[in-house]
Write an enzyme that holds these catalytic residues in place. Structure first.
Site, PDB file in Angstrom:
ATOM      1  NE  ARG A  14      -2.122  -2.168  -4.930  1.00 51.28           N
ATOM      2  CZ  ARG A  14      -3.348  -2.554  -5.225  1.00 51.28           C
ATOM      3  NH1 ARG A  14      -4.312  -1.679  -5.293  1.00 51.28           N
ATOM      4  NH2 ARG A  14      -3.634  -3.826  -5.438  1.00 51.28           N
ATOM      5  CB  CYS A  30       6.471   4.133  -2.689  1.00 50.95           C
ATOM      6  SG  CYS A  30       7.134   2.565  -2.160  1.00 50.95           S
TER       7      CYS A  30
HETATM    8  C1  UDX Z   1       2.844   2.546  -4.122  1.00 56.01           C
HETATM    9  C2  UDX Z   1       2.505   1.943  -5.494  1.00 56.01           C
HETATM   10  O1  UDX Z   1       1.070   1.873  -5.632  1.00 56.01           O
HETATM   11  C3  UDX Z   1       3.134   0.578  -5.654  1.00 56.01           C
HETATM   12  O2  UDX Z   1       2.889   0.082  -6.967  1.00 56.01           O
HETATM   13  C4  UDX Z   1       4.648   0.720  -5.434  1.00 56.01           C
HETATM   14  O3  UDX Z   1       5.281  -0.528  -5.534  1.00 56.01           O
HETATM   15  C5  UDX Z   1       4.920   1.320  -4.066  1.00 56.01           C
HETATM   16  O4  UDX Z   1       4.254   2.576  -3.966  1.00 56.01           O
HETATM   17  P1  UDX Z   1       2.006   2.219  -1.608  1.00 56.01           P
HETATM   18  O5  UDX Z   1       2.982   3.270  -1.231  1.00 56.01           O
HETATM   19  O6  UDX Z   1       1.926   0.973  -0.797  1.00 56.01           O
HETATM   20  O7  UDX Z   1       2.241   1.733  -3.117  1.00 56.01           O
HETATM   21  O8  UDX Z   1       0.562   2.896  -1.528  1.00 56.01           O
HETATM   22  P2  UDX Z   1      -0.581   3.316  -2.541  1.00 56.01           P
HETATM   23  O9  UDX Z   1      -1.741   2.449  -2.329  1.00 56.01           O
HETATM   24  O10 UDX Z   1      -0.090   3.451  -3.902  1.00 56.01           O
HETATM   25  O11 UDX Z   1      -0.937   4.767  -1.942  1.00 56.01           O
HETATM   26  C6  UDX Z   1       0.048   5.793  -1.874  1.00 56.01           C
HETATM   27  C7  UDX Z   1      -0.522   7.035  -1.236  1.00 56.01           C
HETATM   28  O12 UDX Z   1      -1.468   7.647  -2.090  1.00 56.01           O
HETATM   29  C8  UDX Z   1      -1.245   6.771   0.095  1.00 56.01           C
HETATM   30  O13 UDX Z   1      -0.905   7.799   1.007  1.00 56.01           O
HETATM   31  C9  UDX Z   1      -2.710   6.865  -0.272  1.00 56.01           C
HETATM   32  O14 UDX Z   1      -3.512   7.279   0.804  1.00 56.01           O
HETATM   33  C10 UDX Z   1      -2.681   7.896  -1.388  1.00 56.01           C
HETATM   34  N1  UDX Z   1      -3.799   7.755  -2.329  1.00 56.01           N
HETATM   35  C11 UDX Z   1      -3.855   6.681  -3.163  1.00 56.01           C
HETATM   36  C12 UDX Z   1      -4.782   8.726  -2.362  1.00 56.01           C
HETATM   37  O15 UDX Z   1      -4.752   9.717  -1.614  1.00 56.01           O
HETATM   38  N2  UDX Z   1      -5.799   8.589  -3.278  1.00 56.01           N
HETATM   39  C13 UDX Z   1      -5.892   7.538  -4.124  1.00 56.01           C
HETATM   40  O16 UDX Z   1      -6.842   7.491  -4.926  1.00 56.01           O
HETATM   41  C14 UDX Z   1      -4.889   6.553  -4.063  1.00 56.01           C
END
Ligand code: UDX
Length: 432
Positions: free
Chosen positions: A155, A261
Site C-alpha cells: 500500500r 491501483c
Molecule cells: C492498494 C492495495 O491495498 C494494495 O494491496 C495494492 O498492492 C495496491 O493497491 P493503495 O492503492 O496504496 O493500495 O491504497 P489503499 O490503502 O488500498 O487505498 C485505496 C483507496 O481506497 C484510497 O483512495 C483510500 O482512500 C480508499 N479507502 C481505503 C477508503 O475509502 N476506505 C477504506 O476503508 C480503505
C-alpha cells in the site's frame, strides 16, 4: 544472498528492489528513464514513501543496491529478474502490457544461463504464459529458465512496512527450482508463503484488490442509507467489522477510492472477465458506486454553500490517501474541477502533494498551511485524512473562514463537537 535485478524503478520496483537489498541481496535497479536513475544515484527519491530514503541510502552505501539504465549488464549479472514495469490502463480499461513484452524480449536477448523471471507488475491472468512464450521465442540458444508470478500487495504510504511484514507472500511457479529460489529470497521475512500455479497467483492479485474495492464501495453505498435513516455509518461499520468473517478494515466511508491501483485494477478485471465471456456485474456496480460517491460529495458541497459561483473554497488534502504524494486518480482532482467549473476559486493545502498537483490543476492557489487556505474562504472541504488535519485549531479555523462551513469527506471530526463549536458540519453517512 542472491543476485537480483529489478526492471522498472517505479513505485513497486523501487520499493521491492531496495527492500530486497535490505534483506542482504545484491540488487540492481534498472530503468530507462535517465533522469530518474541519475537522481536515484544522487540518493534523491522520485516519490515520497515513508522509510524508503533511509533504506536506499543504507544499502547504496553498503554497495548492495545500485541503479542503472544498462539492462543488458543487469540481466547478465543477475540470477533472478523481477519485472516491475508499468501496466497503465488503455482507454478501454485493459492493461497495456507492451512494456512487459519489451522487457521479456530484452531479458531473453541478454540471458546467457539459467534465469528466474519474476513478474511483480499487476498483470492480467495468463500474462506469465505470454512472458514464457516470448522469452522462448527470443532466446538465441537453448537456455533453461523459469517464469514466476509474485504479486505485490504494497500500500502506498506504508509500502516499506508492508514489504517487510507481509500478511502472506504469494508465489506462482511451474517448477520446484523456481519455488525454492523465491522461498530463499523471502525466508528472512519469516512470513507465510503460499505456493500456487502461475495463473492462480495472478488471479489472487485481481481478486484481492477487487474485493477490497468492493468493501469500500459497500460501505459507501451503506453511507447513503445511513444518511436517509439517521444511522451513523462509522458505527454500522464498527459493528459489522467486529465479525471476524467480515473484518474491520476497508470499511471507512469517504469520497470514494482512488489511486493508481483500485480504479485501474477493477477496470482491468472487468475487462478480463468480459474477454473470458463473463459479465462481472458485481464489479461494475463497485465502479458505479465509486463514481456516484464522488458526485454525491460535490452535491454536498453545493448544498452546504447554496451557490458555488463566486465562492472561495478551501480544500485540505489532495493526494489520493494520506502519507503519499501520489495524486493519480485522486478524488480531489474531479472534485476540484467540478467546483471550478461551477465558478468557485480554490485555495488548497496538502503536506506533500501540492507540487505534483500544481502541474495538473494550475489554476488552484496552493497555500503553505491549512490556516492560509482557510483564510477568507466560504467553506472548508476535507478530501484526504492527513493526521495533521485532525489536530487543527478549530477556533482559529472558524475565525479565518468567512462562513463556518466544513464539508468533511473523511469523517475526521465528531459532528456533535463541531456543531457545538458553531460550525455547519457536513460529513459522510451521518445525520446532517
Ligand atoms: C492498494 C492495495 O491495498 C494494495 O494491496 C495494492 O498492492 C495496491 O493497491 P493503495 O492503492 O496504496 O493500495 O491504497 P489503499 O490503502 O488500498 O487505498 C485505496 C483507496 O481506497 C484510497 O483512495 C483510500 O482512500 C480508499 N479507502 C481505503 C477508503 O475509502 N476506505 C477504506 O476503508 C480503505
Amino acid at each position: 544472498m542472491k543476485r537480483i535485478c529489478v526492471i522498472g524503478s517505479g513505485y513497486v520496483g523501487l520499493v521491492t528492489g531496495s527492500c530486497l537489498s535490505d534483506l542482504g541481496n545484491e540488487v540492481i535497479c534498472v530503468d530507462n528513464d535517465k533522469d530518474k536513475i541519475a537522481a536515484l544515484k544522487d540518493l534523491k527519491m522520485p516519490i515520497y514513501e515513508p522509510g524508503l530514503e533511509d533504506i536506499v541510502k543504507r544499502n547504496t552505501k553498503a554497495g548492495r543496491l545500485v541503479f542503472t539504465t544498462d539492462l543488458k549488464r543487469a540481466v547478465k549479472d543477475s540470477e533472478i529478474i523481477y519485472i516491475t514495469v508499468g501496466t497503465p490502463p488503455k482507454a478501454n480499461g485493459e492493461a497495456d502490457l507492451s512494456c512487459v513484452e519489451d522487457v521479456s524480449r530484452e531479458v531473453a536477448f541478454n540471458m546467457d544461463s539459467y534465469r528466474l523471471i519474476v513478474d511483480k507488475s499487476t498483470v492480467p491472468v495468463q500474462t506469465g504464459q505470454r512472458v514464457k512464450e516470448t522469452i522462448s521465442r527470443c532466446l538465441k540458444k537453448d537456455i533453461e529458465f523459469d517464469v514466476a508470478s509474485n504479486p505485490e500487495f504494497l500500500r502506498e504510504g506504508s509500502a516499506v512496512d508492508d514489504f517487510m511484514h507481509p500478511d502472506r507472500i504469494v508465489i506462482g511457479v511451474e517448477t520446484e527450482r523456481a519455488a525454492d529460489l523465491l522461498k530463499e529470497v523471502y525466508m528472512p521475512l519469516n512470513s507465510t508463503i503460499i505456493v500456487t500455479d502461475i495463473q492462480s497467483a495472478e488471479l489472487i492479485k485481481h481478486a484481492a484488490n477487487s474485493f477490497l474495492a468492493t468493501k469500500v464501495s459497500f460501505v459507501n453505498a451503506l453511507s447513503v442509507i445511513c444518511e436517509k435513516t439517521g444511522a451513523d455509518v462509522d458505527k454500522v461499520a464498527e459493528g459489522m467489522g467486529m465479525d471476524k468473517r467480515i473484518g474491520s478494515t476497508f470499511l471507512k466511508a469517504g469520497v470514494g477510492f482512488g489511486g493508481f491501483c483500485f480504479p485501474k485494477d477493477v477496470a482491468a478485471f472487468v475487462k478480463i472477465a468480459e474477454k473470458l465471456g463473463y459479465d462481472f456485474k458485481l464489479l461494475k456496480a463497485v465502479q458505479e458506486i465509486n463514481k456516484t460517491q464522488k458526485e454525491r460529495f460535490i452535491k454536498k458541497i453545493e448544498n452546504a454553500l447554496w451557490n458555488i459561483k463566486g465562492k472561495k473554497i478551501a480544500v485540505l488534502g489532495l493526494s489520493f490517501k494520506p502519507n503519499t504524494d501520489d495524486i493519480r486518480f485522486a478524488p480531489s482532482i474531479d472534485i476540484i474541477q467540478a467546483l471550478q467549473k461551477d465558478g468557485a476559486t480554490i485555495n488548497a493545502y496538502d503536506p506533500y502533494a501540492m507540487d505534483k498537483m500544481s502541474k495538473v490543476l494550475p489554476k488552484v492557489k496552493y497555500c503553505s498551511s491549512s490556516y492560509e487556505a482557510a483564510d477568507g474562504a466560504d467553506a472548508l472541504v476535507i478530501i484526504t485524512e492527513w493526521s495533521e488535519f485532525k489536530e487543527l485549531d478549530l477556533a482559529k479555523i472558524k475565525e479565518l473562514l468567512n462562513d463556518p462551513i466544513i464539508v468533511d469527506g473523511r469523517n475526521i471530526y465528531d459532528p456533535d463537537v463541531m456543531r457545538k463549536q458553531g460550525f455547519k458540519y457536513v460529513c459522510i453517512g451521518k445525520k446532517s
